[in-house]
Write a protein that holds these residues in place. Sequence first.
Motif, PDB file in Angstrom:
ATOM      1  N   ARG A  80       0.863  -1.255  -0.107  1.00  0.00           N
ATOM      2  CA  ARG A  80       0.040   0.039   0.018  1.00  0.00           C
ATOM      3  C   ARG A  80       1.057   1.377   0.119  1.00  0.00           C
ATOM      4  O   ARG A  80       2.141   1.110   0.130  1.00  0.00           O
ATOM      5  CB  ARG A  80      -0.871  -0.055   1.262  1.00  0.00           C
ATOM      6  CG  ARG A  80      -1.887  -1.137   0.985  1.00  0.00           C
ATOM      7  CD  ARG A  80      -2.650  -1.486   2.366  1.00  0.00           C
ATOM      8  NE  ARG A  80      -3.449  -0.176   2.617  1.00  0.00           N
ATOM      9  CZ  ARG A  80      -4.325  -0.014   3.679  1.00  0.00           C
ATOM     10  NH1 ARG A  80      -4.121  -0.892   4.769  1.00  0.00           N
ATOM     11  NH2 ARG A  80      -5.075   1.182   3.958  1.00  0.00           N
ATOM     12  N   ASP A 108      -4.410   0.135  -1.968  1.00  0.00           N
ATOM     13  CA  ASP A 108      -5.277   0.890  -1.337  1.00  0.00           C
ATOM     14  C   ASP A 108      -6.759   0.980  -1.811  1.00  0.00           C
ATOM     15  O   ASP A 108      -7.662   0.651  -1.174  1.00  0.00           O
ATOM     16  CB  ASP A 108      -4.826   2.349  -1.202  1.00  0.00           C
ATOM     17  CG  ASP A 108      -3.507   2.468  -0.324  1.00  0.00           C
ATOM     18  OD1 ASP A 108      -3.465   2.526   0.825  1.00  0.00           O
ATOM     19  OD2 ASP A 108      -2.315   1.976  -1.158  1.00  0.00           O
ATOM     20  N   ALA A 109      -6.806   1.135  -3.280  1.00  0.00           N
ATOM     21  CA  ALA A 109      -8.161   1.491  -3.744  1.00  0.00           C
ATOM     22  C   ALA A 109      -8.730   0.107  -3.996  1.00  0.00           C
ATOM     23  O   ALA A 109     -10.113   0.052  -4.249  1.00  0.00           O
ATOM     24  CB  ALA A 109      -8.040   2.082  -5.222  1.00  0.00           C
ATOM     25  N   TYR A 114     -10.834   2.412   1.215  1.00  0.00           N
ATOM     26  CA  TYR A 114      -9.806   3.158   0.540  1.00  0.00           C
ATOM     27  C   TYR A 114      -9.911   4.600   1.154  1.00  0.00           C
ATOM     28  O   TYR A 114     -11.035   5.198   1.277  1.00  0.00           O
ATOM     29  CB  TYR A 114     -10.176   3.254  -1.054  1.00  0.00           C
ATOM     30  CG  TYR A 114      -9.272   4.270  -1.492  1.00  0.00           C
ATOM     31  CD1 TYR A 114      -7.988   4.516  -1.438  1.00  0.00           C
ATOM     32  CD2 TYR A 114     -10.366   5.151  -2.775  1.00  0.00           C
ATOM     33  CE1 TYR A 114      -7.540   5.457  -2.260  1.00  0.00           C
ATOM     34  CE2 TYR A 114      -9.727   6.123  -3.164  1.00  0.00           C
ATOM     35  CZ  TYR A 114      -8.354   6.444  -3.067  1.00  0.00           C
ATOM     36  OH  TYR A 114      -7.699   7.374  -3.967  1.00  0.00           O
ATOM     37  N   ARG A 162     -13.661   3.602  -7.084  1.00  0.00           N
ATOM     38  CA  ARG A 162     -12.439   4.077  -6.256  1.00  0.00           C
ATOM     39  C   ARG A 162     -11.066   4.168  -7.141  1.00  0.00           C
ATOM     40  O   ARG A 162     -10.401   4.897  -6.835  1.00  0.00           O
ATOM     41  CB  ARG A 162     -12.200   2.639  -5.351  1.00  0.00           C
ATOM     42  CG  ARG A 162     -13.316   2.678  -4.218  1.00  0.00           C
ATOM     43  CD  ARG A 162     -13.090   1.838  -3.073  1.00  0.00           C
ATOM     44  NE  ARG A 162     -12.660   0.231  -3.500  1.00  0.00           N
ATOM     45  CZ  ARG A 162     -13.572  -0.572  -3.601  1.00  0.00           C
ATOM     46  NH1 ARG A 162     -14.822  -0.299  -3.558  1.00  0.00           N
ATOM     47  NH2 ARG A 162     -13.296  -2.015  -4.073  1.00  0.00           N
ATOM     48  N   LEU A 166      -8.982   7.301  -7.279  1.00  0.00           N
ATOM     49  CA  LEU A 166      -7.739   7.376  -7.031  1.00  0.00           C
ATOM     50  C   LEU A 166      -6.934   8.095  -8.133  1.00  0.00           C
ATOM     51  O   LEU A 166      -6.046   8.930  -7.753  1.00  0.00           O
ATOM     52  CB  LEU A 166      -7.095   5.995  -7.038  1.00  0.00           C
ATOM     53  CG  LEU A 166      -5.744   5.610  -7.136  1.00  0.00           C
ATOM     54  CD1 LEU A 166      -4.814   6.428  -5.878  1.00  0.00           C
ATOM     55  CD2 LEU A 166      -5.162   4.224  -7.225  1.00  0.00           C
TER      56      LEU A 166
END
Length: 226
Positions: A80, A108-109, A114, A162, A166
């Motif tokens: 991450r 992360d996404a 997230y 997500r 991002l």
Amino acid sequence: MPSTLTEATDPWCLRPGEAAELLRGHPWRRFVVLGDSVAEGLCEPADGYPDLQWADRIAAELRAIRPELAYLNLGRRGLRAHEVRATQLADALAFAPDLALVVCGGNDAFRSAYDPDAVDAELTAMITALREAGADVITVGMFDVSHSPAVPDALRAGLGERMRRLSRHTRGVAERLGTLHVHLTDHPLVADASLYSSDGRHGSARSDAIATAETLRVLSTHVPHP
């Protein structure tokens, strides 16, 4: 029916001699890569496209112009954004790069929890440190992997939202900090299944070839062509 395209015939890839033209006279001598599996290089082979991974290929094209180019890829799968900074930034700075590619946030996404602001903070810390050390920095808005046929339908909408978030946040950080930003998320082929691997998380050799073309075209804007 399987695609009959190869890199030589793919209209979205580099044309013969294009890389040399784009990078002729480039100033970079020390190239470092920080990130997750996208940086490390986990693309799936595709007939007609080279197996050389994206970051390695950028380095090869840079080295074709400057054979003395030093290259260090610190990318490691599964990390991450905060783990990339914690485990790679110090080594990247010690390498004394004048060009750095930072690509992370995808892991992360992939999580429903997230936190875009937390990822932004990690990217900002890395980019700022690298810029202050004298490096030009490349950032990336990645292909939206939610289009992969391997992503379960029940997860597709949330993952896509997500991934696009991002990308928007990364572009915002790039604009604020003045990076060389490669935006792939809205590429005309983003929904083409041939860009994605069978694991539902990574790209294919075709996506790496296209990403290479787009990256070199962005780098070209920073090269003092005669």
